[in-house]
Design a protein around this motif. Sequence first.
Motif, PDB file in Angstrom:
ATOM      1  N   HIS A   1       3.265   6.124  -5.550  1.00 45.19           N
ATOM      2  CA  HIS A   1       2.947   6.267  -6.975  1.00 45.19           C
ATOM      3  C   HIS A   1       1.809   7.256  -7.185  1.00 45.19           C
ATOM      4  O   HIS A   1       1.841   8.080  -8.109  1.00 45.19           O
ATOM      5  N   ALA A   2       0.796   7.169  -6.343  1.00 42.65           N
ATOM      6  CA  ALA A   2      -0.352   8.063  -6.488  1.00 42.65           C
ATOM      7  C   ALA A   2       0.058   9.514  -6.289  1.00 42.65           C
ATOM      8  O   ALA A   2      -0.396  10.410  -7.017  1.00 42.65           O
TER       9      ALA A   2
ATOM     10  N   LEU B   1       0.825  -1.207   0.000  1.00 43.95           N
ATOM     11  CA  LEU B   1       0.000   0.000   0.000  1.00 43.95           C
ATOM     12  C   LEU B   1       0.863   1.261   0.000  1.00 43.95           C
ATOM     13  O   LEU B   1       0.523   2.269  -0.637  1.00 43.95           O
TER      14      LEU B   1
ATOM     15  N   TRP C   1       2.060   1.930  -3.500  1.00 46.41           N
ATOM     16  CA  TRP C   1       0.966   2.501  -4.297  1.00 46.41           C
ATOM     17  C   TRP C   1       0.702   3.955  -3.908  1.00 46.41           C
ATOM     18  O   TRP C   1       0.410   4.788  -4.766  1.00 46.41           O
TER      19      TRP C   1
ATOM     20  N   PHE D   1       7.195  -3.646  -6.110  1.00 41.51           N
ATOM     21  CA  PHE D   1       6.041  -3.099  -6.819  1.00 41.51           C
ATOM     22  C   PHE D   1       6.268  -1.656  -7.261  1.00 41.51           C
ATOM     23  O   PHE D   1       5.309  -0.932  -7.515  1.00 41.51           O
ATOM     24  N   SER D   2       7.530  -1.236  -7.343  1.00 39.87           N
ATOM     25  CA  SER D   2       7.823   0.134  -7.755  1.00 39.87           C
ATOM     26  C   SER D   2       9.019   0.150  -8.693  1.00 39.87           C
ATOM     27  O   SER D   2      10.141  -0.124  -8.277  1.00 39.87           O
TER      28      SER D   2
ATOM     29  N   LEU E   1      -0.166   2.966 -10.684  1.00 46.17           N
ATOM     30  CA  LEU E   1      -0.174   2.260  -9.403  1.00 46.17           C
ATOM     31  C   LEU E   1       0.399   0.859  -9.537  1.00 46.17           C
ATOM     32  O   LEU E   1       1.221   0.436  -8.723  1.00 46.17           O
ATOM     33  N   ALA E   2      -0.048   0.120 -10.543  1.00 49.13           N
ATOM     34  CA  ALA E   2       0.360  -1.275 -10.717  1.00 49.13           C
ATOM     35  C   ALA E   2       1.606  -1.334 -11.595  1.00 49.13           C
ATOM     36  O   ALA E   2       1.546  -1.030 -12.791  1.00 49.13           O
TER      37      ALA E   2
END
Length: 224
Positions: free
Chosen positions: A107-108, A101, A104, A181-182, A114-115
């Motif tokens: 990223h936001a 989270l 994400w 995830f980044s 996000l993904a």
Amino acid sequence: MTKISLQRRLAAELLGTALLLAVVIGSGVMAERLSGGNVALALLANTLATVGGLYVLIEVFGPVSGAHFNPAVSAVMAWRGELSRSALLPYLLAQLIGAVLGAWLAHAMFELPLAQFSTKLRAGQGQWIAEGVATFGLLLVILRAPAGRAAAMVAAYIGAAYWFTASTSFANPAAVVGRMFSDSFAGIAPASAPAFIVAELLGAILALGVDRWFSASAPDTSAP
């Protein structure tokens, strides 16, 4: 003293880990955008933001959940009896969910997709040794810090380890998962993640053993 419910402690671990990853990843994105291609300057900015953020988060969430934000820390605390064995798995899940989270959220804030998955490979013997050393030092600081000084000492150690370790000191399996995830300055490719996590867990086990050895009572040789 009021006993804090497991639900609230888990919320603290999830939120704290999410904010930590937002700090690490978000400051990496900002640093890369503003550094003009100077990687050393970007790493310095990333380091300073992480040190400040980590210190504040430990101070804020420490009284609630212990401010682990790290599965290796929670596992060691459960082994020592400072975290109940029944709470260990919920702690780990809260940390892992929070880490994703947090990625994400970063990223936001920077209007990134996000993904996404990182493409930054971090592999090799030096990287793995570095992660073992980084996590060993982190756990040893946590286990041996004088009362009331853990937050400052942990933040200072991580800041130093950003620079003296070849891996820039993830020292946290949850951080590894979140940073997968980044696809940013702070990311790590999924293919590189398992070896990092193994190295971190080995470093944590070694720190636990060294702490126990330091704490062992010397045999009494004064008796005739």
